[in-house]
Design a protein around this motif. Structure first.
Motif, PDB file in Angstrom:
ATOM      1  N   TYR A 117       0.845  -1.195   0.000  1.00  0.00           N
ATOM      2  CA  TYR A 117       0.000   0.000   0.000  1.00  0.00           C
ATOM      3  C   TYR A 117       0.876   1.240   0.000  1.00  0.00           C
ATOM      4  N   TRP A 118       0.373   2.264  -0.667  1.00  0.00           N
ATOM      5  CA  TRP A 118       1.128   3.512  -0.810  1.00  0.00           C
ATOM      6  C   TRP A 118       0.232   4.712  -0.550  1.00  0.00           C
ATOM      7  N   GLY A 119       0.830   5.746   0.032  1.00  0.00           N
ATOM      8  CA  GLY A 119       0.141   7.017   0.174  1.00  0.00           C
ATOM      9  C   GLY A 119       0.313   7.854  -1.083  1.00  0.00           C
ATOM     10  N   GLN A 120      -0.344   9.002  -1.095  1.00  0.00           N
ATOM     11  CA  GLN A 120      -0.297   9.893  -2.258  1.00  0.00           C
ATOM     12  C   GLN A 120       1.003  10.676  -2.308  1.00  0.00           C
ATOM     13  N   GLY A 121       1.651  10.835  -1.179  1.00  0.00           N
ATOM     14  CA  GLY A 121       2.899  11.574  -1.142  1.00  0.00           C
ATOM     15  C   GLY A 121       2.716  12.991  -0.645  1.00  0.00           C
ATOM     16  N   THR A 122       3.787  13.530  -0.087  1.00  0.00           N
ATOM     17  CA  THR A 122       3.790  14.912   0.389  1.00  0.00           C
ATOM     18  C   THR A 122       5.087  15.570  -0.087  1.00  0.00           C
ATOM     19  N   GLN A 123       4.963  16.790  -0.560  1.00  0.00           N
ATOM     20  CA  GLN A 123       6.108  17.490  -1.146  1.00  0.00           C
ATOM     21  C   GLN A 123       6.988  18.089  -0.056  1.00  0.00           C
ATOM     22  N   VAL A 124       8.269  17.847  -0.180  1.00  0.00           N
ATOM     23  CA  VAL A 124       9.266  18.487   0.673  1.00  0.00           C
ATOM     24  C   VAL A 124      10.198  19.289  -0.232  1.00  0.00           C
ATOM     25  N   THR A 125      10.310  20.573   0.041  1.00  0.00           N
ATOM     26  CA  THR A 125      11.181  21.443  -0.737  1.00  0.00           C
ATOM     27  C   THR A 125      12.154  22.132   0.212  1.00  0.00           C
TER      28      THR A 125
END
Length: 128
Positions: A117-125
């Motif tokens: 299972y995978w999440g949608q992701g979150t952006q880190v800049t």
């Protein structure tokens, strides 16, 4: 159906810190037992998905990528099937979409294909 939701991403200056969170919901016993080993991966534009860290169901075993060792730590949260990624001393090259993953089989893994299972992701800049 198991769902993973990440939070905590954002924009930070180089040298700063961020804490990513991930929580699983749905599925049988997801809220009762730690039924999944969990991991964090990241993917920058034009690059392959990269392993960052993983943690066992119990939380006693962890694996950290050499590229972030000494700066990132992974830990299980108080809620079942939740996990945190503490990121310190961030560098511009850490900028990516960070995704949480969960695997049903025993043991931790650094290979994306072993996760179910995978999440949608979150952006880190990370700005320089």
């Amino acid at each position: 159906q198991v769902q993973l939701v990440e939070s905590g991403g954002g924009l930070v200056q180089a040298g700063g810190s961020l804490r990513l969170s991930c929580a699983a919901s749905g599925g049988t016993f997801t809220s009762t037992y730690n039924t999944y080993a969990m991991g964090w991966f990241r993917q920058a534009p034009g690059k392959e998905r990269e392993f960052v860290a993983a943690i066992s169901r119990s939380g006693r075993a962890t694996d950290i990528s050499e590229s972030v060792k000494g700066r990132f730590t992974i830990a299980r949260g108080n809620a079942k099937n939740s996990v945190y990624l503490q990121m310190n001393s961030l560098k511009p090259e850490d900028s990516a979409v960070y995704s949480c993953a969960a695997k049903k089989s025993l043991g931790i893994a650094a290979t994306p294909g072993e996760y179910d299972y995978w999440g949608q992701g979150t952006q880190v800049t990370v700005s320089s």
